[in-house]
Each structure stands twice: as structure tokens, then as C-alpha cells.
Design a protein around this motif. Structure first.
Motif, PDB file in Angstrom:
ATOM      1  N   LEU A   1       2.807   2.515   2.297  1.00  0.00           N
ATOM      2  CA  LEU A   1       2.642   3.267   3.539  1.00  0.00           C
ATOM      3  C   LEU A   1       3.913   3.145   4.385  1.00  0.00           C
TER       4      LEU A   1
ATOM      5  N   VAL B   1      -4.171   5.294   4.685  1.00  0.00           N
ATOM      6  CA  VAL B   1      -4.332   5.470   3.240  1.00  0.00           C
ATOM      7  C   VAL B   1      -4.843   6.870   2.924  1.00  0.00           C
TER       8      VAL B   1
ATOM      9  N   PRO C   1      -3.772   3.967  -3.283  1.00  0.00           N
ATOM     10  CA  PRO C   1      -2.600   3.149  -3.582  1.00  0.00           C
ATOM     11  C   PRO C   1      -2.865   2.250  -4.785  1.00  0.00           C
TER      12      PRO C   1
ATOM     13  N   LEU D   1       0.820  -1.208   0.000  1.00  0.00           N
ATOM     14  CA  LEU D   1       0.000   0.000   0.000  1.00  0.00           C
ATOM     15  C   LEU D   1       0.860   1.267   0.000  1.00  0.00           C
TER      16      LEU D   1
END
Length: 430
Positions: free
Chosen positions: A315, A396, A410, A313
Motif C-alpha cells: 500500500l 486494501v 495483497p 500489504l
């Protein structure tokens, strides 16, 4: 739960391990309870032997016509019967007192867990990604223009009170997509078996997974006596309670996406804005049941699976080993994964992966039969978030936010959003 035999063998070592958690010595009191319990059992066994011996002589006295001896022996049998009943009741009470005392004592930390008082003493062991240079002052998730239409705290408060949120429209869909994405990776690539478990459990399940009696105030209970699970660690782990597994069945790796419930007792004033700390939330939880020789490797594997979700993702995160003063009640070693939240300008926990050793297994009597035969041994149990869905949603939204109030999704999540790549500033997925 701790093995009283191990405490007998090394009371000094037991107290030294408790001291690392900031606790006072307990071995002497536990051993006193144990000694009293064993003494009562010994006395009961002696009384039983006396009763059996007297019982054998009753018939002989009757046959000889010795009425006086017959009556004496019959009275002795009755006396010993009453004494045995009293001693057995006392032994049960002392056994329960010892068990209750052991149930209140936290797990002992592994030798390589860092000593410390609180989260300030946790030790970072990994870091991935770099916080994005945004070119504007980032907002917290609930302040982002595109998020506001789909994250409703006022209606949730009308429905349920504080620490609840109503998600709708695009934001609800992103939340759902994140859970589906996690499950897809864990089941199709990581080898975990998906489960759908109940979210209400009995006392035994909470006790067996160390949530009772220590943390009853942290959970919700129904009028019928069921507990709402704080996480599916409870249901997945307790699914092997009372079983003797074959060594070839290990490791058993499970995953479940469920609603979770926590009263957040003691968290008054903490994270009251937004949806970071809620009474009701969702998690994709991982649980492993392993051979004792493999539990540390399994912890590292589980940590890697949670980290992998964040990396897909895009992150940024860091991973820390919790120090002795910050570890959970049932853990021997814990890896916390903290995701970067630009709105807060800091890393916040999104996954906690722990090995409990045989601590939970003893409480729920979960064992395995060694491959070479022999007496069954206790399994080791592990649990970890893979991930907390709501907190992942926050990450997110905050990391993908743009200056105009929109949010870029993402790339890994786009297939789970029907190809949509952006949450617009008006709150629409396009």
C-alpha cells in the motif's frame, strides 16, 4: 502535565514554546497561582510551629500554678489549631487550582518540530510506493461492486444511527484477517507483547493519558461512569501508572487489538460517506514505555513498524511530521503515516505515532529507577497505530480494486484468508 519547577526556572522559554502552538503566554498566571499556594503552605508551617511551641509551654504554666498563663496558652493552641486547619484547606484548594490549570495546557513541542498553523504546514519525511495505474476511474471503497454485499450502512443506521457500519461475509473476514496479520507481525517479528485490555476505564485512566479534562466531549461515557476507550493507548499506557520500574525493564513494548469509540465531536459533515470516520472501530495499537534518553529513537522505530505493515500489504504511503499547529494535545512530536486511497485520489491518515515525553508519566506518576541508583525519574511514553484496521481495510479494497468490480488481495494477507486471493464482483472470496 508540566512541571511547575521547570516553569519557575524558565518562564520565558515556557511561553515561547506555547507561542509555537499559537497559544498566549501562561507562565505569569501559573507562577502567581504557585506563589499563592507556596505562601499558604509557608503560613501553615509557621502556625504549626507556633502551636507546637505553645503546647510545650502549657504544661510548664500548669506546673507553676500560673492559671492565667495556662489559659492564655491553651487558647493560643486552640486558635493556632483552627488557623492551621483553615490554611491547610486553603493550600489544598490552591494546589488543586494549580493542578487544574496545568492539566489544561498542551505539551510543548520538541525543538525540531516544524512551526506551522495547520495540516498544510506538515513536512513530508518519507514516501513509499507509487499509486497504481488502474486504467479506469477508481471507486471509493463503498462503491466497489464486490464490497457492497458485505458493507451495510443502512442496517447499521437502523441498529445504531449514523457513523456505524455492519460488515458481513467476505468483507468481515478480510477485516478480521487484517487485524490478525498485524498482530502476527508485531508479536512474532517486531518484539511487542500482545495484550487484551478492557474497553471501559475509570476517570483516572483517561486523565493520566491526557484525554481528560480537555477531550471529554470526544469520548463516550456509560451511566455507571466508565469511559469507552478512544484507543488502547489509554489502557496500555495507564497499565504502568503509579509504578517504579527498573531501568532494565525498559523499553516495555506493548500491542493490543481492541474496539475503540469516539464521539467525533466537531466532525459534522466530514467523511460522512463510507467507513472512514466511525463512532466504533478497531485498532491495533502500539505503546512503548521508555528511558528518556531513548524516546526519540523509539519513535522512529515505532514509525518504521507501522510503515512496515503497509509495505507488506503493498500500500503506497507517505509520512509527515506534524507541525506545531496540527499536533495533538499530549504530543511532543508526531509522525503521521498517510495511505494512498485511489477512490479519493489522495493520501489519508492511517497511523499516528507520537512521543509524549514525560507529559503522561507526570499525570499518572509512572517512574523508573536509574541503573546506577538514585532518585526515581519519570519514564517517557509513546503510542502509535499499527494500524487502524478499518482504514487499512479501506486501503486494501480501494488499491486492489479491478475494472470488473472484484478486488485482488495483497499476497501477504492471503495466508490469513485461507489461501483465497480475490474478492469477486459478487462479494465472494475465492
Amino acid at each position: 502535565m508540566h512541571d511547575i519547577k521547570l516553569i519557575r526556572d524558565d518562564p520565558e522559554g515556557f511561553d515561547a514554546a506555547l507561542a509555537r502552538r499559537g497559544l498566549a503566554p501562561m507562565a505569569a498566571d501559573l507562577l502567581a497561582l504557585d506563589e499563592a499556594r507556596r505562601a499558604t503552605i509557608t503560613a501553615s508551617e509557621a502556625a504549626l510551629a507556633d502551636r507546637n511551641a505553645a503546647s510545650k509551654l502549657v504544661g510548664a504554666a500548669k506546673a507553676k500554678g500560673d492559671e492565667a498563663e495556662f489559659e492564655r496558652l491553651r487558647g493560643l493552641v486552640a486558635e493556632k489549631k483552627a488557623e492551621i486547619a483553615s490554611l491547610e484547606e486553603e493550600a489544598r484548594a490552591r494546589d488543586a487550582a494549580l493542578r487544574d490549570a496545568l492539566l489544561e495546557i498542551p505539551n510543548l513541542p520538541d525543538a525540531d518540530v516544524p512551526d506551522g498553523a495547520d495540516e498544510e504546514d506538515n513536512v513530508e519525511i518519507a514516501r513509499w510506493g507509487a499509486p497504481r495505474e488502474m486504467g479506469f476511474v477508481p471507486k471509493e471503497h463503498f462503491e466497489i461492486a464486490g464490497v457492497k454485499p458485505g458493507m451495510d450502512f443502512e442496517t447499521a443506521a437502523k441498529l445504531s444511527g449514523a457513523r456505524f457500519v455492519l460488515l458481513r461475509g467476505a468483507v468481515a473476514r478480510i477485516h478480521r484477517a487484517l487485524a490478525q496479520f498485524m498482530l502476527e507481525i508485531h508479536t512474532e517479528e517486531n518484539g511487542l507483547t500482545e495484550h487484551m485490555t478492557p474497553v471501559m476505564v475509570r476517570d483516572d485512566a483517561m486523565l493520566g493519558t491526557d484525554k481528560l479534562p480537555k477531550f471529554g466531549d470526544d469520548s463516550f461515557r456509560t451511566r455507571e461512569g466508565y469511559w469507552l476507550i478512544p484507543t488502547s493507548e489509554v489502557t496500555l499506557t495507564y497499565s504502568v501508572a503509579g509504578e517504579v520500574l527498573e531501568a532494565a525493564q525498559l523499553p516495555r513494548r506493548m500491542v493490543a487489538h481492541t474496539l475503540c469509540f469516539r464521539s467525533e465531536a466537531g466532525s459534522a459533515g466530514r467523511d460522512t460517506a463510507g467507513m472512514l470516520r466511525q463512532h466504533q472501530f478497531e485498532k491495533v495499537e502500539m505503546v512503548s514505555i521508555t528511558h528518556p534518553d531513548h524516546s526519540r529513537a523509539e519513535l522512529d522505530r515505532m514509525t518504521g513498524l507501522a510503515q512496515g505493515i503497509l509495505e507488506r500489504l503493498d500500500l503506497p504511503y507517505r509520512t509527515v511530521v506534524l507541525c506545531t499547529g496540527d499536533m495533538g494535545f499530549g504530543a511532543r512530536r508526531t509522525h503521521d503515516i498517510e495511505v494512498w486511497l485511489p477512490g479519493q485520489g489522495t493520501y489519508r491518515e492511517i497511523s499516528s505515532c507520537s512521543t509524549t515525553g514525560d507529559f503522561q508519566a507526570r499525570r499518572m506518576n509512572a517512574r523508573f529507577r536509574p541503573a546506577g541508583g538514585g532518585k526515581p525519574e519519570f519514564v517517557h511514553t509513546l503510542n502509535g497505530s499499527g494500524l487502524a484496521v478499518g482504514r487499512c481495510l479501506i486501503a486494501v479494497l480501494e488499491n486492489g480494486q479491478q475494472a470488473d468490480g472484484s478486488v485482488a488481495m495483497p499476497a501477504a494477507l492471503v495466508p490469513f484468508l485461507g489461501g483465497k486471493t480475490t474478492l469477486t464482483a459478487e462479494g465472494v472470496l475465492v
